[in-house]
Enzyme design. Structure first.
Site, short mmCIF file in Angstrom:
data_model
loop_
_atom_site.label_atom_id
_atom_site.label_comp_id
_atom_site.label_asym_id
_atom_site.label_seq_id
_atom_site.Cartn_x
_atom_site.Cartn_y
_atom_site.Cartn_z
N TYR A 112 -0.75 9.97 -9.86
CA TYR A 112 0.00 9.55 -8.65
C TYR A 112 1.40 10.17 -8.66
O TYR A 112 1.82 10.83 -7.71
CB TYR A 112 0.07 8.02 -8.60
CG TYR A 112 1.08 7.51 -7.62
CD1 TYR A 112 1.00 7.85 -6.27
CD2 TYR A 112 2.14 6.69 -8.03
CE1 TYR A 112 1.95 7.39 -5.36
CE2 TYR A 112 3.08 6.23 -7.13
CZ TYR A 112 2.98 6.58 -5.81
OH TYR A 112 3.93 6.14 -4.91
N HIS B 162 -0.56 -4.79 -6.94
CA HIS B 162 0.89 -4.92 -7.15
C HIS B 162 1.27 -6.32 -7.63
O HIS B 162 0.62 -7.30 -7.28
CB HIS B 162 1.65 -4.58 -5.86
CG HIS B 162 1.53 -3.13 -5.51
ND1 HIS B 162 0.70 -2.69 -4.52
CD2 HIS B 162 2.11 -2.04 -6.05
CE1 HIS B 162 0.77 -1.36 -4.46
NE2 HIS B 162 1.62 -0.94 -5.39
N GLY C 61 -4.31 1.46 5.73
CA GLY C 61 -3.51 0.74 6.73
C GLY C 61 -4.37 -0.18 7.59
O GLY C 61 -5.60 -0.24 7.46
N ASP D 95 -6.79 11.80 10.77
CA ASP D 95 -6.81 12.00 9.32
C ASP D 95 -6.14 13.32 8.97
O ASP D 95 -6.45 14.36 9.58
CB ASP D 95 -8.28 12.00 8.86
CG ASP D 95 -8.39 11.74 7.38
OD1 ASP D 95 -7.65 12.38 6.60
OD2 ASP D 95 -9.21 10.89 7.01
N ASP E 291 -2.46 7.56 11.60
CA ASP E 291 -2.97 6.85 10.41
C ASP E 291 -4.49 6.82 10.49
O ASP E 291 -5.06 6.62 11.56
CB ASP E 291 -2.42 5.41 10.41
CG ASP E 291 -2.52 4.74 9.05
OD1 ASP E 291 -1.46 4.31 8.54
OD2 ASP E 291 -3.64 4.62 8.50
N TYR F 228 1.88 -0.36 4.41
CA TYR F 228 2.90 -1.38 4.10
C TYR F 228 4.33 -0.90 4.43
O TYR F 228 4.98 -1.44 5.32
CB TYR F 228 2.74 -1.78 2.64
CG TYR F 228 3.86 -2.58 2.06
CD1 TYR F 228 4.42 -3.64 2.77
CD2 TYR F 228 4.36 -2.30 0.79
CE1 TYR F 228 5.47 -4.39 2.23
CE2 TYR F 228 5.38 -3.04 0.25
CZ TYR F 228 5.94 -4.08 0.97
OH TYR F 228 6.96 -4.80 0.43
N ALA G 94 1.97 8.45 4.65
CA ALA G 94 0.53 8.37 4.34
C ALA G 94 0.27 8.90 2.94
O ALA G 94 0.60 10.05 2.64
CB ALA G 94 -0.27 9.19 5.36
N ALA G 95 -0.32 8.08 2.10
CA ALA G 95 -0.63 8.50 0.73
C ALA G 95 -1.40 7.40 0.04
O ALA G 95 -1.36 6.24 0.45
CB ALA G 95 0.67 8.74 -0.06
N ASN H 93 -5.60 13.85 -1.36
CA ASN H 93 -4.95 13.15 -0.25
C ASN H 93 -3.44 13.37 -0.23
O ASN H 93 -2.85 13.59 0.82
CB ASN H 93 -5.26 11.65 -0.30
CG ASN H 93 -6.73 11.39 0.02
OD1 ASN H 93 -7.42 12.26 0.52
ND2 ASN H 93 -7.19 10.19 -0.26
N1 UDP Z 1 1.75 -5.88 -13.30
C1 UDP Z 1 1.23 -6.97 -13.96
N2 UDP Z 1 0.24 -7.70 -13.35
C2 UDP Z 1 -0.25 -7.38 -12.11
C3 UDP Z 1 0.30 -6.27 -11.45
C4 UDP Z 1 1.30 -5.54 -12.08
O1 UDP Z 1 1.63 -7.30 -15.09
O2 UDP Z 1 -1.14 -8.08 -11.61
C5 UDP Z 1 2.84 -5.13 -13.93
C6 UDP Z 1 2.57 -3.64 -14.05
O3 UDP Z 1 1.89 -3.35 -15.25
C7 UDP Z 1 3.98 -3.07 -13.99
C8 UDP Z 1 4.74 -4.03 -13.07
O4 UDP Z 1 3.97 -5.23 -13.07
O5 UDP Z 1 4.57 -3.13 -15.26
C9 UDP Z 1 4.85 -3.52 -11.64
O6 UDP Z 1 3.56 -3.09 -11.22
P1 UDP Z 1 3.21 -2.76 -9.73
O7 UDP Z 1 1.75 -2.41 -9.70
O8 UDP Z 1 3.65 -3.88 -8.83
O9 UDP Z 1 4.10 -1.51 -9.36
P2 UDP Z 1 4.25 -0.06 -10.06
O10 UDP Z 1 5.46 -0.18 -10.94
O11 UDP Z 1 2.99 0.23 -10.81
O12 UDP Z 1 4.46 0.86 -8.92
#
Ligand code: UDP
Length: 323
Positions: A141, A187, A36, A51, A31, A11, A74-75, A92
């Site tokens: 992470y 996300h 990806g 890889d 990649d 992304y 890459a991660a 990774n």
């Molecule tokens: N979140 C949520 N519902 C979803 C995905 C994420 O409520 O379907 C919340 C998640 O718990 C965090 C915020 O949205 O508080 C952002 O999460 P995201 O996974 O986008 O990014 P992160 O902050 O984990 O890198």
């Protein structure tokens, strides 16, 4: 400049490759396509499917690219998954990354730009977060990225390889061509937009009992094009440095949802769920250092512009990248 980009089919990497090429740089993408997508690689770039688990593979590709700088995207980058499967993250993001660093050293490349994360800070003691804030990651992470940051510092001390570390806050948004397509989407913004597209019945809100005005987590959403701009500016920086990249503004999950409802015109039903493990309640960046040193200022700071750009890409690519 010739730039070797790991994760250039992912992304953030794919958008950065596009912007590097627009700025006149020559790009080789390396990649493994585990996360990806081949169609996410700008056709003006050279592409090597390889890889990082193989030192020989990455060294050969890096030597052939004759790169003067490396950008390492890459991660694996999912907080939730890292709590289920830490081994994947340490292998990774840390062990395989060391193969890249050794290839960088052997090929005589003097500069690496690394995608790190605000997850390295853990639950902040104060916001906005500055780069000197303590780092106490809440999940594997964040720890894997913090470990790699520290390894980079030793490769500078011992081998003279300069680094620029960017700690991204929440990357979001798309360009017309390149966007966010994870095979399993976790996300917030793409999940919201998938509901608006009719691909999911509702969005889940993870945690409504945080110590925030509406009880949901607050994040600093930063446009992926602005992230790319910072990387390009970092190419000419001589000294090693660490920079946060964010807008300095926080939006809660509920706010992001309401803004997306307005932009898409869709009701986007939501279901409240318990907290997701490993989430910090509030992450907001101070990016003054990047402004001071790199002259970087977000060009698309409004969350509305970020969601609009993502919505355009998702409507144009309802199945994501089709391979
Ligand atoms: N979140 C949520 N519902 C979803 C995905 C994420 O409520 O379907 C919340 C998640 O718990 C965090 C915020 O949205 O508080 C952002 O999460 P995201 O996974 O986008 O990014 P992160 O902050 O984990 O890198």
């Amino acid at each position: 400049m010739k730039v070797f980009v790991t994760g250039g089919a992912g992304y953030v990497g794919s958008v950065c490759v596009e912007e590097l090429l627009n700025a006149g740089h020559e790009v080789t993408v390396f990649d493994n396509l585990s996360e990806g997508h081949r169609p996410a690689v700008d056709p003006r770039a050279s592409f090597v499917r390889g890889d990082l688990v193989s030192f020989e593979e990455v060294k050969k590709a890096l030597a052939a690219s004759r790169a003067e700088a490396v950008m390492h995207y890459a991660a694996n980058a999912l907080v939730g998954e890292s709590v289920q499967n830490p081994s994947k993250y340490f292998r990774n993001n840390v062990a395989n990354g060391i193969n890249l660093l050794d290839a960088v050293r052997e090929c005589g490349v003097k500069k690496i730009i690394f995608s790190s994360t605000c997850s390295t800070y853990g639950n902040p003691e104060r916001v906005p977060i500055t780069e000197d804030h303590s780092q106490r990651p809440l999940n594997p992470y964040g720890l894997s990225k913090m470990m790699f940051e520290q390894i980079l510092k030793w490769y500078e001390t011992v081998h003279g390889i300069k680094h620029v570390i960017f700690r991204y806050f929440n990357a979001a948004g798309c360009t017309a061509k390149y966007g966010e397509h994870h095979r399993i989407e976790t996300h917030l913004i793409p999940n919201i937009l998938m509901v608006a597209l009719g691909k999911k019945p509702h969005v889940e809100i993870f945690g409504t009992d945080y110590d925030t005005p509406d009880g949901t987590c607050i994040r600093d959403y930063i446009h992926v094009v602005d992230l790319a701009d910072a990387h390009i500016r970092a190419l000419v920086r001589k000294e090693s440095a660490v920079y946060n990249l964010g807008n300095g503004a926080g939006h809660s999950v509920r706010q992001a949802l309401n803004i997306s409802r307005k932009i898409t015109g869709h009701e986007i039903p939501a279901v409240e769920r318990p907290r997701r493990s490993g989430d910090a309640s509030r992450l907001i960046a101070s990016s003054h250092r990047a402004t001071r040193d790199l002259g970087w200022m977000p060009k698309l700071p409004r969350i509305e512009s970020i969601v609009e750009s993502a919505w355009r890409w998702h409507r144009d690519h309802p199945e994501g990248y089709v391979e």
